[in-house]
Design a protein around this motif. Structure first.
Motif, PDB file in Angstrom:
ATOM      1  N   THR A   8      43.397  26.141  37.366  1.00 55.75           N
ATOM      2  CA  THR A   8      43.667  27.474  36.828  1.00 55.75           C
ATOM      3  C   THR A   8      42.958  27.678  35.487  1.00 55.75           C
ATOM      4  OG1 THR A   8      45.795  26.676  35.958  1.00 55.75           O
ATOM      5  CG2 THR A   8      45.832  27.837  38.060  1.00 55.75           C
TER       6      THR A   8
ATOM      7  N   VAL B  95      37.485  34.353  36.560  1.00 50.68           N
ATOM      8  CA  VAL B  95      38.191  34.762  37.785  1.00 50.68           C
ATOM      9  C   VAL B  95      39.588  35.218  37.366  1.00 50.68           C
ATOM     10  CG1 VAL B  95      39.051  34.038  40.042  1.00 50.68           C
ATOM     11  CG2 VAL B  95      36.882  33.126  39.173  1.00 50.68           C
ATOM     12  N   GLN B  96      39.833  36.519  37.463  1.00 51.99           N
ATOM     13  CA  GLN B  96      41.079  37.098  36.962  1.00 51.99           C
ATOM     14  C   GLN B  96      42.031  37.440  38.113  1.00 51.99           C
ATOM     15  OE1 GLN B  96      40.485  40.284  34.060  1.00 51.99           O
ATOM     16  NE2 GLN B  96      38.357  39.630  33.801  1.00 51.99           N
ATOM     17  N   TYR B  97      43.264  36.970  37.991  1.00 49.41           N
ATOM     18  CA  TYR B  97      44.296  37.283  38.975  1.00 49.41           C
ATOM     19  C   TYR B  97      45.657  37.083  38.320  1.00 49.41           C
ATOM     20  CZ  TYR B  97      44.573  32.194  39.382  1.00 49.41           C
ATOM     21  OH  TYR B  97      44.700  30.850  39.092  1.00 49.41           O
TER      22      TYR B  97
ATOM     23  N   THR C 229      41.046  36.611  47.436  1.00 47.54           N
ATOM     24  CA  THR C 229      42.475  36.340  47.323  1.00 47.54           C
ATOM     25  C   THR C 229      42.677  34.857  47.068  1.00 47.54           C
ATOM     26  OG1 THR C 229      43.057  38.155  48.809  1.00 47.54           O
ATOM     27  CG2 THR C 229      44.701  36.432  48.508  1.00 47.54           C
ATOM     28  N   MET C 230      43.485  34.538  46.055  1.00 46.82           N
ATOM     29  CA  MET C 230      43.822  33.155  45.759  1.00 46.82           C
ATOM     30  C   MET C 230      45.003  32.752  46.650  1.00 46.82           C
ATOM     31  SD  MET C 230      41.533  33.379  43.520  1.00 46.82           S
ATOM     32  CE  MET C 230      41.486  31.673  42.988  1.00 46.82           C
TER      33      MET C 230
ATOM     34  N   CYS D 141      42.565  38.887  43.352  1.00 48.21           N
ATOM     35  CA  CYS D 141      41.683  38.914  42.190  1.00 48.21           C
ATOM     36  C   CYS D 141      41.462  40.353  41.741  1.00 48.21           C
ATOM     37  CB  CYS D 141      40.340  38.277  42.529  1.00 48.21           C
ATOM     38  SG  CYS D 141      40.406  36.487  42.578  1.00 48.21           S
ATOM     39  N   LYS D 142      41.251  40.521  40.447  1.00 47.92           N
ATOM     40  CA  LYS D 142      41.083  41.855  39.883  1.00 47.92           C
ATOM     41  C   LYS D 142      39.658  42.370  40.014  1.00 47.92           C
ATOM     42  CE  LYS D 142      44.829  41.224  36.533  1.00 47.92           C
ATOM     43  NZ  LYS D 142      45.197  41.174  35.093  1.00 47.92           N
ATOM     44  N   ASP D 143      38.661  41.472  39.918  1.00 52.42           N
ATOM     45  CA  ASP D 143      37.276  41.927  39.865  1.00 52.42           C
ATOM     46  C   ASP D 143      36.425  41.424  41.022  1.00 52.42           C
ATOM     47  OD1 ASP D 143      37.348  39.291  39.053  1.00 52.42           O
ATOM     48  OD2 ASP D 143      35.727  39.507  37.611  1.00 52.42           O
TER      49      ASP D 143
ATOM     50  N   HIS E 232      38.462  40.027  52.426  1.00 56.89           N
ATOM     51  CA  HIS E 232      38.510  39.167  51.242  1.00 56.89           C
ATOM     52  C   HIS E 232      38.092  37.735  51.544  1.00 56.89           C
ATOM     53  CE1 HIS E 232      40.967  41.163  47.825  1.00 56.89           C
ATOM     54  NE2 HIS E 232      40.100  42.003  48.348  1.00 56.89           N
TER      55      HIS E 232
ATOM     56  N   LEU F 119      39.270  28.322  36.413  1.00 57.22           N
ATOM     57  CA  LEU F 119      39.060  29.665  36.958  1.00 57.22           C
ATOM     58  C   LEU F 119      39.138  30.723  35.865  1.00 57.22           C
ATOM     59  CD1 LEU F 119      41.089  29.341  40.274  1.00 57.22           C
ATOM     60  CD2 LEU F 119      38.594  29.472  40.041  1.00 57.22           C
ATOM     61  N   LYS F 120      40.073  30.557  34.949  1.00 53.43           N
ATOM     62  CA  LYS F 120      40.181  31.495  33.832  1.00 53.43           C
ATOM     63  C   LYS F 120      38.903  31.468  32.989  1.00 53.43           C
ATOM     64  CE  LYS F 120      43.028  32.607  29.787  1.00 53.43           C
ATOM     65  NZ  LYS F 120      44.220  32.215  28.984  1.00 53.43           N
TER      66      LYS F 120
END
Length: 293
Positions: free
Chosen positions: A25, A33-35, A52-53, A46-48, A9, A28-29
């Motif tokens: 945040t 960037v989805q988490y 890693t955040m 992260c989902k996609d 990652h 990123l949204k």
């Protein structure tokens, strides 16, 4: 923490609290960037993306990135400059978190020239930048400025008798004025920036994030203005709306033209007035949620 992060990652450092956290945040949204961050945890997958955040103090982010513990992250220009010996890549300026690092002194002292403070007691959270600023003055005047580091509540130092002046960040000036201080001189203008480790093995993700964030920033700064016009005024109206690169022009069946162009949000009311006076019709303003340029 390292053991819970997948080895392949890319690691993205996010300021863990405060106004900068909220702004990052939101960015990123908006950039897709989805988490999901669980309460009291400082990492989130992260989902996609294979990313890693990692949530860290903003002041530590340049060090983590320079040492390769994290690949990319957001912090302030002031923090990068304070840690000037660290090698990081400045990927892009983000346009928020703008403020100034300033020398501030008590209003009652009436200090008008920063030279009056050379050789005096200065309290700051930015000792390296403060020393870099005062060293030439010390050499010129043959004095030695005392610089003391504190991690917070810098503005209280003068009132407590700990300092003759402070070097601190000023955004709106409300906190400074409440403490009875005024700006004597600005040292640095700062804002949030995206930085990366130059040796990161995740350059593809760094580039992808840069493009996504650029698209989001564009969507926040611009709106799409669409209107119809006759061929006779096409040249005139496209001068009013030249677009970010160029307007999009479509031929209509009645011989006229439909024009679409990006316009800065701050200028849109004025642009609409000018278009109307020039003879454009059916003028619409469309909000953007994202973009790619």
């Amino acid at each position: 923490m390292e053991s819970t992060i997948p080895a392949d990652h890319c690691k993205f450092a996010v300021p863990k609290k405060g106004r900068l956290y909220d702004q990052v945040t939101d960015m990123l949204k908006g950039a897709g960037v989805q988490y999901h961050r669980e309460p009291r945890l400082d990492i989130a997958l992260c989902k996609d993306l294979a990313m890693t955040m990692v949530f860290l103090p903003a002041s530590d982010i340049p060090k983590y990135i320079a040492e390769g513990n994290v690949d990319i992250g957001v912090t302030g220009i002031d923090i990068v400059e304070e840690n000037g010996d660290l090698e990081v890549q400045r990927v892009m300026d983000l346009g928020f978190g703008k403020c100034r690092l300033c020398v501030q002194a008590p209003v009652v002292k009436g200090v008008k020239d920063v030279r009056e403070l050379a050789g005096k007691r200065i309290v700051t959270s930015f000792p390296n930048l403060t020393k870099k600023f005062f060293d030439p003055l010390d050499e010129e005047l043959g004095v030695k400025t005392s610089i003391r580091f504190v991690s917070g509540s810098v503005e209280a130092a003068c009132g407590l008798g700990l300092a003759d002046a402070v070097v601190d960040l000023v955004e709106t000036g409300t906190t400074m004025k409440a403490a009875g201080l005024e700006i004597v001189q600005s040292i640095l203008t700062t804002e949030a920036i995206l930085i990366a480790n130059p040796q990161s093995t995740h350059k593809n993700i760094v580039d992808l994030l840069k493009h996504r964030i650029e698209g989001y920033i564009t969507s926040k700064k611009f709106v799409m203005v669409s209107y119809n016009c006759s061929p006779e005024i096409l040249a005139k109206v496209t001068e009013i709306t030249p677009g970010k690169r160029a307007p999009t022009i479509t031929q209509l069946t009645d011989g006229g033209h439909a024009v679409s162009s990006l316009v800065k949000k701050a200028d849109v009311a004025k642009v609409m007035d000018e278009l109307h006076l020039a003879g454009a019709r059916d003028i619409l303003v469309l909000e953007l949620s994202n973009s790619r340029m």
